[in-house]
Scaffold this motif. Sequence first.
Motif, mmCIF file in Angstrom:
data_model
loop_
_atom_site.group_PDB
_atom_site.id
_atom_site.type_symbol
_atom_site.label_atom_id
_atom_site.label_comp_id
_atom_site.label_asym_id
_atom_site.label_seq_id
_atom_site.Cartn_x
_atom_site.Cartn_y
_atom_site.Cartn_z
ATOM 1 N N THR A 142 0.859 -1.194 0.000
ATOM 2 C CA THR A 142 0.000 0.000 0.000
ATOM 3 C C THR A 142 0.889 1.236 0.000
ATOM 4 O O THR A 142 1.127 1.843 1.050
ATOM 5 N N ASP A 145 -0.124 4.378 2.055
ATOM 6 C CA ASP A 145 -0.503 4.238 3.465
ATOM 7 C C ASP A 145 0.749 3.881 4.264
ATOM 8 O O ASP A 145 1.106 2.708 4.399
ATOM 9 N N LYS A 148 0.608 1.330 7.218
ATOM 10 C CA LYS A 148 0.540 -0.069 6.793
ATOM 11 C C LYS A 148 1.887 -0.551 6.264
ATOM 12 O O LYS A 148 2.267 -1.711 6.463
ATOM 13 N N LYS A 151 3.925 -1.463 9.227
ATOM 14 C CA LYS A 151 3.444 -2.713 9.816
ATOM 15 C C LYS A 151 3.862 -3.918 8.980
ATOM 16 O O LYS A 151 4.276 -4.952 9.517
ATOM 17 N N ASN A 152 3.770 -3.792 7.665
ATOM 18 C CA ASN A 152 4.024 -4.935 6.789
ATOM 19 C C ASN A 152 5.496 -5.143 6.452
ATOM 20 O O ASN A 152 5.925 -6.279 6.233
#
Length: 665
Positions: A142, A145, A148, A151-152
């Motif tokens: 993403t 974003d 995200k 996080k990823n």
Amino acid sequence: MKLAEILKQPQTIEELYQNLLRRQVEIDVRRGMTKAEQAQIIKELFPEVVSETITMAGYGMESKVKLPGTGGEYKTTLSGGQYPAWLDNKYHTNEYHWQLNRMDWWQNLLAAYAFTGENAYAERVLAELRDWTNVVKRPELTPDDFSKLEKNFHSLSPWRVLEVGIRLHKSWPLIMEHLLGDPVLDLKTLEIFVLSVYEQAEILAAVSPQFFPKADHNHYVMENLGLLWASSYFPEFKNAEKWQKQAMAELERCIEVQMTEDGAHIEACPMYHNGCMRWFTLGLLIARDFGLEFSENYKKRLEKGLEYSIYSFRPTGETVPWGDSRANQGAIMGGFYGYLAFRRSDCLNILRDYTSEQAFYQQIQNHIWFLYDIREFKQCLAETSENHMPLLNHQRRVKQAAFRTSWDKQAHSLFFGVYTPIHTGHTHMDPLGFDYTALGQNLLVDPGYYTYENNAMREKFKSPQYHNTIIINDQYPFEYINAFRYGEQKNGDILLAEERADHFAIIGYHDNYQPVRLMRAILLIEGKDLLVLDLVKGEARTADIYYHLATDQVQQIGKSYLGFWPEVQLQMTYSSGLTAEVLEGEYSKDTDAKSPSKRIHLKAEPVGAENLYAALFRVAPKEQVVEAVQLSVAKDANGWKIQISGEYAYQVKWDGETEIVYQGN
């Protein structure tokens, strides 16, 4: 994802395979040999490398690794299955989980296959490749974003962007290097490989620049190397041209930002500096394989970095473990890549002479595959290189200085730093600290880092109390937030670094205890005495000075302390106004490994408006009788006078700023 979705033009895997074969022939022509020819010459000239490789490949065949969390031992990566448990943080250490997913052991397995022709080595790598791509699915991408993305791709995951970059510049390319054109690599597995490379390169292109917009971290170098290799090796990728330009431009920006004019990497950690010597050189090597060129500025800054690798290497044959560094032979790797880039055998031979033959070959074992003038290299190793480098090196940007009395293994050597404000959390809380070796022994040492985990051991090994430095009111110089974060830091610098006729002199300061200013002067006098002067400007409740001895054998004799090693002893004498005690300590040469030591703690309380505290260290062979030394400190209108009495007597005058004078009797 299908092949048609990632290529510029529709191709079958068979057609792509034929393109790759033709491209590999072009690469082999540029290199002057094939991988098979290279393997035969290495077997002929470097049997030590072959033997070590096959030994290490044995661990890979057993799915055993030595990584952070395994306690310095080879332990299994399996958790009930036949392949590594890629998603399992088996040893409860984040670095274990990340490094497992770099597949470093593939280097040994594929090299062992090249040396022996035994299919089991190659088949093991390909089976693990298929298992990894089946088990470890890429998180959602993403680009718009950021939360995200963090996080990823910046968390405890095989898809942390650093691991992606390392896979694509270190372990995964070796499958193409060693197995392309070999029947052991079937087209189905090749297609799995190609699809995953694209999927990973897509992350490097889209995510890495968002995490490192200033291009000021070593991670970003490795990530762009992965992108450069993927885009160059697979020009059929629909984004290959764009990615290649991006990787080249960002690596140019990285070296401009990260490698200073004096030669040091901006993070000021010798281990990461040596890593960057490898990574930036690897950029040159990848570019050469595909007919690309980096700028002259890139090459100039890279070559300058060779000097720092040498100055941050102890005469005892170990890297100074400054900050998050290991006391290993990593400088040899830096010197080896200097040879690959510039044919500088002189730097490599200087480093080689400090280590054993076994240690030397262990360092170059996995890197020798980048070498194509192998016979010439072997001849260079047999030559003697004269070292005409100055004995003192001052790294102004990263506020470090190093000197030694000669380039002999028995030389006195000191590494000093006052890097504040810091650049990254790899720096420790040790402004005005130093590391000292003499007579072939590590004496007053930086403790190394031991662990990256956010725990009490991490804080202890980063603390000033574990370094050779001074603190005020028993407080850290700046706030310790976690394993890689500190609070705000004040300025500090090196004011003087000079080699003089009969001594070396360094003066530094920092203001992290404002309104108190700390100043430290260090003199190495006539290759005999190390004199450390700590000047506290400003009132304080206490001043605490710590010295970390790389031995657990310490005795008090009167007002002196003696530290003992198998062949040498170190006498410490200190000035009045201080109390002393011996504390337990530990120092580390590698991840999860530590040895017992002693620390000497000197304390002054209270501290007036301006006070100077002195400590004298004198090293001698263990069997030699050490004479008593008297040390006195006095102040007059011109500054401070330090008097050393005894058979070897002299005085030092310091104005409390940048004027310091040694006067022998």
